[in-house]
Design a protein around this motif. Structure first.
Motif, short mmCIF file in Angstrom:
data_model
loop_
_atom_site.label_atom_id
_atom_site.label_comp_id
_atom_site.label_asym_id
_atom_site.label_seq_id
_atom_site.Cartn_x
_atom_site.Cartn_y
_atom_site.Cartn_z
N VAL A 134 0.85 -1.19 0.00
CA VAL A 134 0.00 0.00 0.00
C VAL A 134 0.89 1.24 0.00
O VAL A 134 1.82 1.35 0.82
N GLY A 135 0.63 2.15 -0.92
CA GLY A 135 1.32 3.44 -0.96
C GLY A 135 0.32 4.55 -0.73
O GLY A 135 -0.81 4.48 -1.25
N VAL A 136 0.69 5.55 0.04
CA VAL A 136 -0.24 6.62 0.42
C VAL A 136 0.37 7.99 0.16
O VAL A 136 1.45 8.29 0.69
N VAL A 137 -0.30 8.79 -0.63
CA VAL A 137 0.05 10.20 -0.78
C VAL A 137 -0.95 10.99 0.06
O VAL A 137 -2.14 11.05 -0.26
N LYS A 138 -0.46 11.53 1.17
CA LYS A 138 -1.33 12.23 2.10
C LYS A 138 -1.74 13.59 1.56
O LYS A 138 -0.91 14.35 1.04
N GLY A 139 -3.03 13.89 1.71
CA GLY A 139 -3.52 15.22 1.36
C GLY A 139 -3.37 16.17 2.54
O GLY A 139 -2.96 15.78 3.63
N SER A 140 -3.75 17.40 2.33
CA SER A 140 -3.62 18.41 3.39
C SER A 140 -4.71 18.29 4.45
O SER A 140 -4.59 18.87 5.52
N GLY A 141 -5.77 17.52 4.13
CA GLY A 141 -6.83 17.30 5.11
C GLY A 141 -8.16 17.82 4.64
O GLY A 141 -8.25 18.83 3.94
N GLY A 142 -9.23 17.11 5.01
CA GLY A 142 -10.58 17.57 4.70
C GLY A 142 -11.11 17.13 3.36
O GLY A 142 -12.24 17.48 3.00
N GLY A 143 -10.34 16.37 2.60
CA GLY A 143 -10.79 15.92 1.28
C GLY A 143 -11.14 14.45 1.28
O GLY A 143 -10.96 13.74 2.27
N ARG A 144 -11.64 13.98 0.15
CA ARG A 144 -12.03 12.58 0.02
C ARG A 144 -10.83 11.72 -0.39
O ARG A 144 -9.91 12.20 -1.04
N THR A 145 -10.89 10.45 0.01
CA THR A 145 -9.80 9.51 -0.28
C THR A 145 -10.16 8.66 -1.49
O THR A 145 -11.26 8.11 -1.59
N LEU A 146 -9.20 8.55 -2.40
CA LEU A 146 -9.35 7.74 -3.61
C LEU A 146 -8.36 6.59 -3.57
O LEU A 146 -7.19 6.79 -3.26
N MET A 147 -8.83 5.39 -3.89
CA MET A 147 -7.95 4.22 -3.94
C MET A 147 -7.82 3.73 -5.38
O MET A 147 -8.81 3.59 -6.09
N PHE A 148 -6.57 3.48 -5.79
CA PHE A 148 -6.29 2.74 -7.01
C PHE A 148 -5.93 1.32 -6.60
O PHE A 148 -5.01 1.12 -5.81
N ASN A 149 -6.63 0.34 -7.14
CA ASN A 149 -6.42 -1.06 -6.74
C ASN A 149 -6.04 -1.89 -7.96
O ASN A 149 -6.66 -1.77 -9.04
N GLY A 150 -5.00 -2.72 -7.81
CA GLY A 150 -4.61 -3.61 -8.90
C GLY A 150 -3.86 -4.81 -8.36
O GLY A 150 -3.11 -4.70 -7.38
N HIS A 151 -4.05 -5.97 -8.98
CA HIS A 151 -3.38 -7.16 -8.47
C HIS A 151 -2.00 -7.32 -9.10
O HIS A 151 -1.78 -7.02 -10.28
N ILE A 152 -1.07 -7.81 -8.30
CA ILE A 152 0.33 -7.92 -8.72
C ILE A 152 0.71 -9.33 -9.13
O ILE A 152 1.83 -9.57 -9.59
N ASP A 153 -0.21 -10.29 -8.97
CA ASP A 153 0.06 -11.66 -9.41
C ASP A 153 -0.45 -11.87 -10.83
O ASP A 153 -1.27 -11.08 -11.34
#
Length: 751
Positions: free
Chosen positions: A432-451
């Motif tokens: 899992v990699g996370v780019v933190k926002g400044s706060g108060g915004g919505r979270t978006l996930m990019f999901n993909g399998h590595i196998d």
């Protein structure tokens, strides 16, 4: 956009720091001790004019520690003095006692030395145990190379392999020592309540600096580079040169093990969970408590390097005649990271003298790939070239996700993206990699399998990553390393977007089998307000797909000699009646929907039965897969299949069976009116310059698990073909469209 590389930390507090000169008084005592040991000689200080010219300084000297007392690292300097002082204290013997005398005194004492190691320290402790004829037990992390383990064993030590990382091994070594009658922990890592012996080890390292001073005839050193694991060598270097009021100190760590860099940035000791690196001697998550006060006050600058950079530097040192291992190459890689501005801040000029310790000799390690890749197509090719075929699928199981997870973790860390390694099932990691926002915004996930599925059955080189006619080829190229690459690039791009919300990249394991990875990520607490799974969709937006249930059907017969038809009941023949009925059942399912994407289906996946040619088989096992749609449940589908079995039992004499559902995953659907789906659809339209088609998929994906966890999700990925087939490819232009589109979705949704 180019990579936002982790910055170099310049420590303004170190500018006027001087360590008391009294610390130099220990140097003579330690130096005299080392000269007593069998085989002592000062290691070479090699001047490399070509490097000096490259770096724009007057001289670069390499302290070559690739052969110290016959061992391929400097660690014996600290281990020898640490063991000597620890044993002398245990036996109430003066530290002025000659080494040969203490060796005679310790015989029959029952002392056992304990330590944890990433390699060289443990081998050095084992060597001291051999020289003093006392028992040694070394604890090592789970990821240690088997060759390194064998080298430690060759010194006569017992090796205990931990199930965890270096920090786990340290804790286990301490516990073992505490429970032993005459256990003595000799660890180069200080923690609360255990600091005296680690300080002895640090003192032992200072013989290296005494030798450097003598070899330079006390000439001034302007910069010395100190590699950092737990920080003991860096502590020795910093205390020595700051006591002399002389050199600037630059520290180097692996990108994926940055406990000092993070501690300096935050201004307090910070523990970090590391991820695997070829710089195994530096893969430490916590700074020694004795090192931290010295380093926080005395280190002038701190940076990190990638495995690839260290490997490249290692090869260059080899060309110069220095048989360096990757840890030995790290200081040179660190120097090459310095910009003109960094050099000015470190007072480096054309008259400067630089010293780099080469702390490790040549050893076996997996050659790393370059993580500086920023182009989405080149990144796709790199990912394709890493074999990540599932270890649980096919007749020829693959190696699994370890290598590709290491690459992804390193790629993220190189860009200073917060990285988490999730491994609930052994050797099945997700990242899992996370780019933190400044706060108060919505979270978006990019999901993909590595196998990927097995390489077997692929025509040609499945790991080539070859580009031809606007397509990139290889196993997993479409399913789904191109989508992974696009998601990684978009995650990196989001660092420069000044978002309020977070962007989360989830590279997950095992999707081709049971989807353990996404389950593990969700169970670890990672959530989002919206998610995009970047499976190949031909640039369509998929908002629904089928689920599945696996069933095991055991048809029972009666074992007998092949000549005794009066006694035998053939389980395989009876299974044939059932399979014929399944064919009819399959045809009936087709009438429940209008398209392959909307109707359920069933097929027999595997069949196994019989023991030998001359016997009636007592059992035939059939695995069924039933693809499900909305409204199907495990219970309702199981009842349908049980009815098929009962129909066969009414027609076929001696037909016996048992049925069980072994695994299931739900179907998936999200409304196209959902707010996240609407935003994503609008942004993707602008990225493609056309309105994308909303569609349903026939295959299953991790979208179902995300939706089940309450996360609105869609599938959107490149155009491609040949999934699980003999030739697989995605279209290059479509990969670029996806990387750009994901970046735009993040910019819109997380603002």
């Amino acid at each position: 956009m180019s990579a936002v590389r982790r910055s170099i930390f310049h420590n303004t507090k170190a500018e006027s720091v001087l360590v008391p000169s009294s610390v130099l008084e220990t140097d003579t005592e330690v130096y005299d001790f080392h000269r007593q040991l069998p085989g002592y000689s000062a290691t070479p200080l090699v001047q490399l004019d070509q490097l000096a010219k490259e770096l724009g300084v007057r001289a670069v000297f390499v302290k070559d520690e690739t052969d110290r007392f016959g061992l391929p690292a400097f660690k014996i300097l600290g281990a020898s003095w640490g063991v000597f002082r620890a044993v002398a204290e245990r036996l109430n013997v003066s530290p002025k006692t000659p080494f040969a005398s203490l060796r005679n005194i310790v015989k029959g004492s029952g002392i056992t030395l304990y330590s944890a190691t990433d390699g060289n320290h443990g081998r050095a402790v084992a060597r001291m145990g051999h020289l003093m004829d006392i028992a040694v037990q070394i604890h090592v992390p789970a990821t240690m190379h088997t060759t390194t383990i064998q080298l430690i064993k060759s010194e006569g030590a017992e090796v205990v392999v931990s199930k965890g990382d270096y920090d786990n091994a340290v804790a286990e070594a301490k516990t073992a020592s505490d429970h032993a009658t005459q256990g003595l922990l000799v660890q180069d890592f200080a923690f609360e309540g255990y600091e005296r012996i680690p300080q002895y080890i640090v003192d032992g390292y200072r013989t290296m600096m005494v030798e450097i001073d003598e070899q330079l005839e006390q000439a001034r050193v302007d910069l010395i580079v100190a590699p950092v694991g737990v920080g003991s060598l860096a502590q020795a270097i910093t205390s020595h040169y700051k006591a002399k009021g002389q050199a600037k100190v630059l520290t180097v760590e692996p990108d994926t093990a940055t406990c000092l860099w993070k501690s300096l940035v935050r201004g307090e000791m910070t523990m970090q969970k590391t991820t695997p690196t070829i710089l195994s001697g530096l893969e430490c998550g916590t700074i020694s408590t004795t090192a931290w006060p010295v380093l926080s006050a005395g280190v002038d600058a701190s940076l990190t390097v990638s495995d690839f950079e260290a490997h490249t530097a290692c090869l260059d040192l080899n060309k110069f005649g220095i048989a360096a291992g990757p840890c030995g190459g790290a200081p040179l890689a660190a120097l090459r990271r310095l910009t003109a501005s960094d050099k000015r801040r470190l007072n480096l000029t054309q008259e400067s003298v630089v010293v780099i310790p080469c702390t490790e000799g040549m050893r076996e390690y997996g050659v790393p790939m370059d993580v500086a890749v920023d182009d989405v197509i080149q990144l796709t090719q790199t990912l394709i070239r890493i074999n990540s075929a599932s270890p649980t699928l096919g007749l020829d199981p693959g190696p699994g996700e370890i290598q590709i997870a290491c690459y992804i973790a390193s790629w993220l860390a190189y860009r200073d993206i917060e990285t988490h390694w999730i491994e609930e099932s052994e050797r099945r990691p997700s990242v899992v990699g996370v780019v933190k926002g400044s706060g108060g915004g919505r979270t978006l996930m990019f999901n993909g399998h590595i196998d990927t599925v097995t390489l077997a059955g692929y025509d040609g080189d499945a790991l080539s990553g070859t580009i031809k006619n606007g397509r990139v080829y290889g196993r997993g190229a479409a399913d789904m390393k191109s989508g992974l690459a696009a998601a990684l690039i978009a995650t990196s791009n989001s660092k420069s977007l000044n978002l309020r919300g977070d962007v989360v990249f989830a590279g997950v394991s095992d999707e081709e089998d049971r989807s353990l990875g996404t389950s593990d990520v969700l169970n670890a607490g990672w959530v989002a307000d919206g998610a995009i799974v970047t499976e190949p969709t031909n640039l369509e937006i998929l908002h629904a797909h089928k689920g599945f249930i696996w069933f095991e059907v055991n048809v029972e017969g009666n074992a007998a000699h092949g000549s005794r038809q009066d006694l035998g009941i053939d389980a395989i023949v009876n299974a044939g009646h059932f399979l014929a009925e399944i064919g009819q059942y399959s045809a009936s399912l087709a009438s429940r929907g209008l398209t392959p994407e909307t109707c359920p289906s069933v097929h027999a996946s595997t069949i196994k039965g019989g023991e030998e040619s001359s016997s009636y088989p007592a059992l035939c096992t059939i695995v069924l897969e039933r693809r499900t749609i909305a409204g199907d449940t495990v219970q309702s589908v199981e009842q349908e299949i049980r009815q098929v079995l009962q129909n066969v039992a009414m027609r076929v004499s001696h037909f016996k069976y048992n049925l069980k559902a072994t695994f299931d995953r739900p179907s998936f659907e999200v409304s196209v009116e959902d707010s996240f789906v609407a935003v994503a659809g609008d942004v993707i339209s602008k990225a493609l310059h056309r309105k994308p088609k909303f569609a349903r998929g026939s295959f299953w994906t991790d979208c179902a698990l995300l939706a089940e966890a309450g996360i609105p999700a869609i599938l959107w990925g490149p155009t491609g073909d040949g999934l699980h087939s003999k030739e697989e490819w995605p279209d290059i232009d479509s990969i670029r469209h996806v990387a750009d589109g994901l970046t735009l979705v993040a910019a819109k949704f997380c603002t």
